[in-house]
Design an enzyme around this catalytic site. Structure first.
Site, PDB file in Angstrom:
ATOM      1  N   GLU A  80      14.900  -2.219  -1.171  1.00  0.00           N
ATOM      2  CA  GLU A  80      14.126  -2.132  -1.678  1.00  0.00           C
ATOM      3  C   GLU A  80      12.806  -1.509  -2.257  1.00  0.00           C
ATOM      4  O   GLU A  80      12.335  -1.018  -3.061  1.00  0.00           O
ATOM      5  CB  GLU A  80      13.516  -3.603  -2.555  1.00  0.00           C
ATOM      6  CG  GLU A  80      12.389  -3.698  -1.095  1.00  0.00           C
ATOM      7  CD  GLU A  80      13.247  -4.198  -0.221  1.00  0.00           C
ATOM      8  OE1 GLU A  80      12.625  -5.711   1.109  1.00  0.00           O
ATOM      9  OE2 GLU A  80      14.916  -4.254   0.174  1.00  0.00           O
ATOM     10  N   LYS A  89       1.629  -3.028 -11.901  1.00  0.00           N
ATOM     11  CA  LYS A  89      -0.055  -2.393 -12.308  1.00  0.00           C
ATOM     12  C   LYS A  89       1.512  -1.949 -13.631  1.00  0.00           C
ATOM     13  O   LYS A  89       0.987  -1.726 -14.811  1.00  0.00           O
ATOM     14  CB  LYS A  89       0.189  -1.167 -11.403  1.00  0.00           C
ATOM     15  CG  LYS A  89      -0.906  -0.226 -12.992  1.00  0.00           C
ATOM     16  CD  LYS A  89      -2.077  -1.323 -12.992  1.00  0.00           C
ATOM     17  CE  LYS A  89      -3.575  -1.425 -12.548  1.00  0.00           C
ATOM     18  NZ  LYS A  89      -4.476  -2.017 -12.570  1.00  0.00           N
ATOM     19  N   SER A 123      -8.471  -6.397 -19.186  1.00  0.00           N
ATOM     20  CA  SER A 123      -8.143  -6.228 -20.395  1.00  0.00           C
ATOM     21  C   SER A 123      -6.643  -6.789 -21.354  1.00  0.00           C
ATOM     22  O   SER A 123      -6.826  -7.273 -22.019  1.00  0.00           O
ATOM     23  CB  SER A 123      -7.877  -4.540 -20.985  1.00  0.00           C
ATOM     24  OG  SER A 123      -9.293  -4.046 -20.574  1.00  0.00           O
ATOM     25  N   HIS A 171      15.582  -1.917   3.706  1.00  0.00           N
ATOM     26  CA  HIS A 171      15.702  -2.506   2.814  1.00  0.00           C
ATOM     27  C   HIS A 171      15.924  -1.708   2.041  1.00  0.00           C
ATOM     28  O   HIS A 171      14.890  -0.711   1.528  1.00  0.00           O
ATOM     29  CB  HIS A 171      14.185  -2.632   3.546  1.00  0.00           C
ATOM     30  CG  HIS A 171      13.204  -3.649   3.734  1.00  0.00           C
ATOM     31  ND1 HIS A 171      13.260  -4.873   3.591  1.00  0.00           N
ATOM     32  CD2 HIS A 171      13.426  -3.717   5.029  1.00  0.00           C
ATOM     33  CE1 HIS A 171      12.443  -5.421   4.266  1.00  0.00           C
ATOM     34  NE2 HIS A 171      12.494  -4.941   5.124  1.00  0.00           N
ATOM     35  N   CYS A 222      17.697  -6.912   5.849  1.00  0.00           N
ATOM     36  CA  CYS A 222      16.540  -7.435   7.200  1.00  0.00           C
ATOM     37  C   CYS A 222      16.872  -8.922   8.002  1.00  0.00           C
ATOM     38  O   CYS A 222      17.721  -8.275   8.407  1.00  0.00           O
ATOM     39  CB  CYS A 222      15.593  -6.461   7.003  1.00  0.00           C
ATOM     40  SG  CYS A 222      14.736  -6.040   8.659  1.00  0.00           S
ATOM     41  N   TYR A 223      15.584  -9.089   8.118  1.00  0.00           N
ATOM     42  CA  TYR A 223      15.935 -10.968   8.352  1.00  0.00           C
ATOM     43  C   TYR A 223      16.687 -11.753   7.920  1.00  0.00           C
ATOM     44  O   TYR A 223      17.636 -12.565   8.284  1.00  0.00           O
ATOM     45  CB  TYR A 223      14.101 -11.279   8.230  1.00  0.00           C
ATOM     46  CG  TYR A 223      13.906 -13.004   8.889  1.00  0.00           C
ATOM     47  CD1 TYR A 223      13.804 -13.152  10.296  1.00  0.00           C
ATOM     48  CD2 TYR A 223      13.856 -13.984   8.183  1.00  0.00           C
ATOM     49  CE1 TYR A 223      14.300 -14.338  10.902  1.00  0.00           C
ATOM     50  CE2 TYR A 223      14.517 -15.324   8.941  1.00  0.00           C
ATOM     51  CZ  TYR A 223      13.636 -15.743   9.997  1.00  0.00           C
ATOM     52  OH  TYR A 223      14.093 -16.603  10.131  1.00  0.00           O
ATOM     53  N   VAL A 232      -7.187  -1.799 -17.244  1.00  0.00           N
ATOM     54  CA  VAL A 232      -6.181  -2.120 -17.023  1.00  0.00           C
ATOM     55  C   VAL A 232      -6.181  -3.437 -17.374  1.00  0.00           C
ATOM     56  O   VAL A 232      -5.233  -4.161 -18.250  1.00  0.00           O
ATOM     57  CB  VAL A 232      -4.999  -1.470 -17.181  1.00  0.00           C
ATOM     58  CG1 VAL A 232      -3.330  -1.725 -17.439  1.00  0.00           C
ATOM     59  CG2 VAL A 232      -5.319   0.334 -17.351  1.00  0.00           C
ATOM     60  N   ASP A 233      -6.198  -4.300 -15.918  1.00  0.00           N
ATOM     61  CA  ASP A 233      -5.695  -5.880 -15.980  1.00  0.00           C
ATOM     62  C   ASP A 233      -6.161  -6.707 -16.152  1.00  0.00           C
ATOM     63  O   ASP A 233      -5.307  -7.412 -17.217  1.00  0.00           O
ATOM     64  CB  ASP A 233      -5.673  -5.738 -14.621  1.00  0.00           C
ATOM     65  CG  ASP A 233      -4.961  -4.677 -13.809  1.00  0.00           C
ATOM     66  OD1 ASP A 233      -3.723  -3.969 -13.920  1.00  0.00           O
ATOM     67  OD2 ASP A 233      -5.644  -4.828 -12.378  1.00  0.00           O
ATOM     68  N   GLY A 254      11.565 -10.296   6.550  1.00  0.00           N
ATOM     69  CA  GLY A 254      10.128 -11.098   7.084  1.00  0.00           C
ATOM     70  C   GLY A 254      10.166 -11.012   8.564  1.00  0.00           C
ATOM     71  O   GLY A 254      10.542  -9.679   9.228  1.00  0.00           O
TER      72      GLY A 254
END
Length: 520
Positions: A179, A376, A236, A177, A86-87, A233-234, A59
């Site tokens: 991730e 996505k 649909s 991080h 991290c934070y 795509v989203d 954060g």
């Protein structure tokens, strides 16, 4: 969203822009997780949620700031593994009796290297491939003294407590991080963490589909839904998923706002009418949108005008079908995190998105957004589960505001026509060279400047354009695609020769961050 059929991991959000990437790593491991802002995680919430493990996100705050985000102390008494990032590491130390200090020359931003500590730790099994491991740091404050029970298992030049743990309580904390993709072996830390916590890894996209269908049915009941179908795509995938859930209660509305790519409307409408048994309205509202955008150059104003007009149009067609109770959208998580903080958390706004932010009260409709927590690639996986063809699922993303955000400065019909032709040539080049599936997103932006050129021994004074192509996994970070000079030269020649109005072609090599994928 509450699930009872899966063990749950709780991610407490302290406002990091990449908190959702933690969830992505966990989903890749088939672990069900939910993100909740720190100020929503109360003692009562923890008792009801009953997580098998907890992760504290990073954060932008400092533990020294007035009103700094903090978790409830009861989280440390749950008896489950906790990982602070991290934070999140600093909060853990602050709450449990350690010490955190302000930067004073120890800040780290970007690539760093963490060296292995002297003692082994099961959680780190397979993580240190060498004596030091590359990580991504982004911190000003740092831990200067450990809380009781914690030991050091890794250090970096500016973070003497880069990896810490209290093995007896299964509390782990890192200053970096894991991730993000810039920590190449970060996934191993999450694998080890969920294994240690006893997760079965039983959450799959097939399970998500079933649960999403049930949530849609529970939300909609016997109400009517109109779906904003862009042909991307989203939207649909959202339309097909919602249709699976409620059938004829759904009506799709494809809005042609005059900002589509070349032949896009014909392709989209034709595809859905021929291959999907969905009620579909083709709404040609190009005059309305282009008229309202005339003379507007500020990108945020453009987005807000387009968002407001979409609402007006959907309200109009909702009345045509006898009223609708819900508006469905293909909103994804990257849209949300860049527009507003996730679930009310404290992350910083990057830009507004036309489909984020709720609906005006006059519409008297509720939003249905079944993809709001997905990235996505997850939407594409869901699309495959729903039977959509790979050729369609693999299409590059196309934003709701369309070419409006690829036309910096004032939008005119003439500039849009030039842009459509240039974009068509560029995509044709990418397909001819067999590169389309290697690229996350590619497009042309027409620049708000004219440049002097020479064509046929005569002077030209035409527009410059920029080519953009990026690679990405999740849309949160991206890097430019390394085209060969031969490809770029051939493409520039084609655009200049085939598209009247452009006499200069550039290639955008900005990564995200610091840039965004789109130009506006």
């Amino acid at each position: 969203m509450k699930q009872t059929s899966h063990d749950r991991l709780l991610i407490i959000d302290f406002g990091s822009q990449v908190t959702q990437l933690i969830a992505r790593r966990l989903r890749e491991l088939n672990v069900y997780c939910e993100i909740h802002p720190f100020n929503a995680v109360t003692d009562a919430f923890l008792a009801e949620f009953a997580p098998r493990a907890v992760i504290f996100s990073g954060g932008p705050s400092s533990v020294f700031a007035e009103g700094a985000p903090m978790p409830p102390m009861s989280v440390f008494d749950l008896g489950v593994p906790i990982l602070g990032i991290c934070y999140g590491q600093q909060v853990m130390m602050h709450c449990l009796g350690g010490k955190v200090e302000r930067g004073h020359g120890t800040a780290e931003f970007g690539r760093a290297y963490v060296s292995k500590g002297a003692k082994p730790l099961d959680w780190l099994n397979g993580w240190f491939l060498e004596e030091r491991e590359q990580v991504w740091m982004s911190h000003g404050d740092h831990v200067s003294a450990l809380a009781p029970g914690f030991e050091v298992f890794g250090t970096s030049p500016h973070a003497p407590f880069a990896i810490t743990a209290d093995p007896a309580r299964n509390f782990f904390a890192v200053q970096f991080h894991p991730e993000v993709h810039h920590t190449p072996n970060g996934k191993t830390l999450y694998q080890n963490f969920v294994k240690l916590a006893g997760f079965k890894g039983d959450w799959t996209m097939d399970a998500y589909r079933d649960e999403a269908v049930q949530r849609i049915r529970d939300q909609v009941g016997d109400g009517k839904v109109i779906c904003a179908l862009s042909g991307g795509v989203d939207s649909s995938v959202a339309a097909v998923l919602i249709h699976e859930a409620i059938g004829e209660q759904l009506t799709c509305v494809y809005v042609d706002h005059g900002l589509m790519r070349k032949a896009e409307s014909e392709q989209v409408v034709g595809m859905f009418r021929e291959h999907y048994n969905l009620p579909l309205i083709h709404a040609d509202e190009s005059e309305l949108f282009l008229g309202k955008l005339e003379g507007v150059s500020d990108p945020e104003t453009k987005r807000k005008i387009i968002g407001g007009l979409f609402i007006d149009v959907f309200e109009k067609y909702a009345k045509q079908i006898g009223g609708a109770d819900f508006l469905a959208q293909g909103t994804l998580y990257p849209d949300v995190i860049e527009s507003v903080s996730f679930s009310g958390g404290p992350s910083v706004t990057i830009k507004s998105h036309h489909n984020v932010g709720g609906l005006p009260e006059r519409m008297n409709m509720q939003l249905v957004e079944p993809l709001r927590e997905l990235f996505k690639d997850e939407v594409r996986a869901l699309g495959r589960e729903l039977g959509l063809p790979d050729s369609f699922i693999g299409r590059h993303p196309f934003p709701g505001p369309g070419l409006a955000i690829r036309c910096p400065g004032e939008i005119t019909r003439a500039k849009l026509d030039i842009l459509r032709e240039a974009d068509a040539v560029y995509i044709d080049q990418i397909r001819k060279h067999g590169l389309y599936d290697e690229i996350w997103q590619a497009f042309v932006a027409i620049l708000p400047v004219r440049t002097v050129g020479v064509m046929g021994d005569g002077r030209t004074y035409d527009f410059a354009c920029a080519l953009r192509a990026v690679t990405s996994v999740d849309g949160m970070t991206a890097d430019y695609y390394p085209f060969t000079h031969e490809f770029l030269g051939e493409t520039a020649t084609r655009i200049i020769n085939e598209v009247p109005g452009i006499n200069r072609v550039t290639y955008d090599i900005t990564s995200k961050p610091p840039g965004t994928i789109e130009w506006e």
